[in-house]
Design an enzyme around this catalytic site. Structure first.
Site, PDB file in Angstrom:
ATOM      1  N   SER A  23       0.923  -1.249   0.023  1.00  8.55           N
ATOM      2  CA  SER A  23       0.196   0.001  -0.086  1.00  8.55           C
ATOM      3  C   SER A  23       0.850   1.091   0.113  1.00  8.55           C
ATOM      4  CB  SER A  23      -1.016  -0.040   1.194  1.00  8.55           C
ATOM      5  OG  SER A  23      -0.332  -0.100   2.503  1.00  8.55           O
ATOM      6  N   THR A 156     -40.717  26.055  -8.828  1.00  4.88           N
ATOM      7  CA  THR A 156     -40.975  24.669  -8.364  1.00  4.88           C
ATOM      8  C   THR A 156     -41.151  23.825  -9.612  1.00  4.88           C
ATOM      9  OG1 THR A 156     -43.225  25.133  -8.038  1.00  4.88           O
ATOM     10  CG2 THR A 156     -42.330  25.564  -6.086  1.00  4.88           C
ATOM     11  N   SER A 278     -15.395  25.184 -27.238  1.00  6.06           N
ATOM     12  CA  SER A 278     -15.397  23.756 -27.968  1.00  6.06           C
ATOM     13  C   SER A 278     -14.510  23.783 -28.913  1.00  6.06           C
ATOM     14  CB  SER A 278     -16.909  23.964 -28.564  1.00  6.06           C
ATOM     15  OG  SER A 278     -16.968  22.950 -29.552  1.00  6.06           O
ATOM     16  N   LYS A 284     -19.367  28.698 -28.676  1.00  9.48           N
ATOM     17  CA  LYS A 284     -19.569  27.991 -27.276  1.00  9.48           C
ATOM     18  C   LYS A 284     -18.588  28.428 -26.117  1.00  9.48           C
ATOM     19  CE  LYS A 284     -21.990  24.698 -26.631  1.00  9.48           C
ATOM     20  NZ  LYS A 284     -21.881  23.405 -26.871  1.00  9.48           N
ATOM     21  N   ASN A 286     -18.395  26.916 -22.538  1.00 10.09           N
ATOM     22  CA  ASN A 286     -19.108  26.024 -21.657  1.00 10.09           C
ATOM     23  C   ASN A 286     -18.792  26.106 -19.944  1.00 10.09           C
ATOM     24  OD1 ASN A 286     -20.248  24.756 -23.819  1.00 10.09           O
ATOM     25  ND2 ASN A 286     -18.505  23.533 -24.213  1.00 10.09           N
ATOM     26  N   TYR A 318      -8.843  -6.396  12.971  1.00 12.29           N
ATOM     27  CA  TYR A 318      -8.229  -6.161  11.664  1.00 12.29           C
ATOM     28  C   TYR A 318      -8.276  -6.999  10.730  1.00 12.29           C
ATOM     29  CZ  TYR A 318      -5.097  -4.143   8.167  1.00 12.29           C
ATOM     30  OH  TYR A 318      -4.512  -3.818   6.851  1.00 12.29           O
TER      31      TYR A 318
HETATM   32  N1  ARG Z   1      -1.079  -1.325   5.254  1.00 14.73           N
HETATM   33  C1  ARG Z   1      -1.884  -1.806   6.166  1.00 14.73           C
HETATM   34  C2  ARG Z   1      -3.342  -1.103   5.959  1.00 14.73           C
HETATM   35  O1  ARG Z   1      -3.248  -0.327   5.313  1.00 14.73           O
HETATM   36  C3  ARG Z   1      -1.240  -1.583   7.237  1.00 14.73           C
HETATM   37  C4  ARG Z   1      -1.876  -2.541   8.508  1.00 14.73           C
HETATM   38  C5  ARG Z   1      -1.343  -4.153   8.541  1.00 14.73           C
HETATM   39  N2  ARG Z   1      -1.291  -4.650   9.308  1.00 14.73           N
HETATM   40  C6  ARG Z   1      -1.438  -6.167   9.042  1.00 14.73           C
HETATM   41  N3  ARG Z   1      -1.899  -6.711  10.246  1.00 14.73           N
HETATM   42  N4  ARG Z   1      -1.137  -6.429   7.898  1.00 14.73           N
HETATM   43  O2  ARG Z   1      -4.321  -1.648   6.408  1.00 14.73           O
END
Ligand code: ARG
Length: 461
Positions: A23, A156, A278, A284, A286, A318
């Site tokens: 992530s 209305t 346009s 135009k 817009n 979690y």
């Molecule tokens: N990148 C994870 C999230 O955004 C962080 C938490 C990770 N925890 C875990 N038990 N894998 O949720």
């Protein structure tokens, strides 16, 4: 790079799984919050004698260096290098300061860490969005003040209905936005609890001081249950719900501006800097900004729906599903901020065309209610007055004229209660000025509404 959990595993993570699981490409935007949380955690660990004060100093200085390098974009935050921002900060820190860095995660889990980071991040963004809404309200109030006497038709069913002023119309939106600000306030108030110290889910055997970290991080209190601390994303949902309603309001106003700047209405003219042309039609101009705001409203609703769906089947505590909360919230927050930042100056630079509003007001029989009220005030029961006025409107349509221009003989043919003063009673300026009931469009009444909203803006700013 070897995973932090490599000891338990015999194989490396599959490259596709690595990307899928990571992530860091999106949660890296929370690096400041992550470091802030770690600083508070380290200070608490030292205070409770869980780590030494030397380790705490090394961590504190090390984190300041990591933050400076992240600010300067000097650290490669690719998924190949790090799974998420929490691992990235810890690993970079440990590379730099050694064992002290490895002690930072004592009595903590990424689960309470991510829960904390998201709260710190959303809290900051809510404050920014609140300020932008208040700024937009200021723009609307200013336009309202300039248009206290700008008569326009109120609608209305998108049919001209009764006379109002442009100021009255804008103050309706100001009141919606006032509620949006209070919704954001409510969200802030309810989320003002600190999840740090929840651990993975079951707290910890270390003598941590959750009240200390909560206070240091600016929260009202620690969250009262460790499972809830790591499992709750209510505040994300609540925020996206509040943002959805806010966007709904911006979208309705956008829709009105789209209509108002069409040739069919021509109530306003957008500034060139806030309109687009346009590629084929040279004539135009817009209102793309408004249309995009209308469109992005759907996106923000999408975030709300995504979060609700994401959370509805999750067992405590979690689950990795919850990593999906971030992009939904980030997208909603980014888009709302962008919309407010572009809408406010667009509105501010827009030219209002009072003559066209007035012309529209004269063409829609919007003083018919006032004509009926005229008779009623002279003792005719309202239903009879209503019927008589309906007959007059039909007569006007037949003759191709308006109530204002219809000769008095026509009035008297319908009811001998009519006298010359009917023309005064149905004069649009009079119709507006006489609508002094609380909340109505009379200029002094709208001024009262403006003063109230100005007081609110000042109080909240
Ligand atoms: N990148 C994870 C999230 O955004 C962080 C938490 C990770 N925890 C875990 N038990 N894998 O949720």
């Amino acid at each position: 790079m070897a995973k932090m959990w490599a000891g338990r595993f015999q194989k490396e993570t599959d490259a596709v799984v690595n990307d899928f699981n990571s992530s860091v490409t999106f949660d890296s935007r929370m690096y400041r919050e992550d470091i802030e949380g770690s600083l508070a955690h380290a200070a608490m660990l030292a205070r409770q004698c869980i780590i030494s004060s030397e380790d705490c100093r090394a961590i504190t200085e090390g984190l300041a260096g990591v933050r400076a390098d992240l600010d300067a974009g000097k650290i490669d935050l690719s998924p190949e290098a790090y799974e998420d921002i929490h691992m990235a900060v810890e690993e970079v820190l440990t590379e730099r300061i050694g064992d002290a860095g490895k002690r930072l995660h004592t009595a903590r889990s990424r689960n309470d860490q991510v829960a904390l980071d998201m709260r710190l991040y959303t809290r900051k963004e809510i404050l920014t969005i609140r300020a932008l809404v208040l700024e937009f309200m200021r723009v609307l109030v200013q336009k309202a003040k300039e248009n206290l006497h700008t008569v326009m038709p109120g609608y209305t069913h998108l049919q001209r209905a009764q006379p109002i002023t442009f100021a009255h119309h804008l103050m309706a939106y100001c009141n919606m936005l006032r509620r949006d600000v209070t919704r954001l306030n409510d969200c802030l108030e309810r989320m003002d609890e600190c999840p740090l110290g929840s651990g993975a889910l079951a707290g910890t055997t270390y003598p941590i001081d959750r009240a200390f970290t909560a206070e240091r991080l600016g929260f009202n209190a620690p969250m009262d249950n460790s499972l809830d601390g790591v499992a709750d994303r209510d505040y994300c949902i609540e925020l996206c719900a509040a943002l959805s309603v806010l966007m709904l309001h911006l979208s309705r106003l956008s829709e009105e501006v789209v209509a108002w700047c069409s040739w069919e209405f021509k109530f306003v003219e957008l500034d060139d800097a806030y309109s687009t042309g346009s590629s084929i039609m040279p004539q135009k101009k817009n209102p793309d900004v408004c249309e995009l705001i209308r469109g992005k409203t759907g996106r923000v609703y999408g975030s709300l729906t995504a979060l609700l769906t994401l959370m509805k089947g999750l067992p405590l505590a979690y689950n990795k599903d919850m990593q999906e909360d971030k992009e939904a919230v980030f997208d909603a927050v980014d888009n709302v901020k962008m919309c407010l930042r572009v809408f406010a100056p667009m509105f501010e630079t827009m030219t209002v065309l009072p003559e066209n509003m007035k012309k529209a007001a004269y063409r829609g029989f919007i003083n018919a209610t006032d004509c009926a009220d005229y008779l009623t005030k002279k003792g005719v029961p309202f239903r009879d007055a209503y019927k008589a006025t309906g007959t007059l409107v039909a007569r006007c349509i037949e003759l191709g004229t308006t109530l204002d221009a219809l000769p008095i003989e026509e009035y008297r043919a319908v009811s001998d209660v009519f006298e010359e003063d009917v023309y005064h009673a149905i004069d649009l300026n009079v119709c507006v000025a006489e609508r002094r009931s609380l909340g109505g469009p009379a200029p002094e009444e709208v001024s009262r509404q403006i003063t109230k909203i100005e007081g609110f803006i000042e109080h909240e700013a």
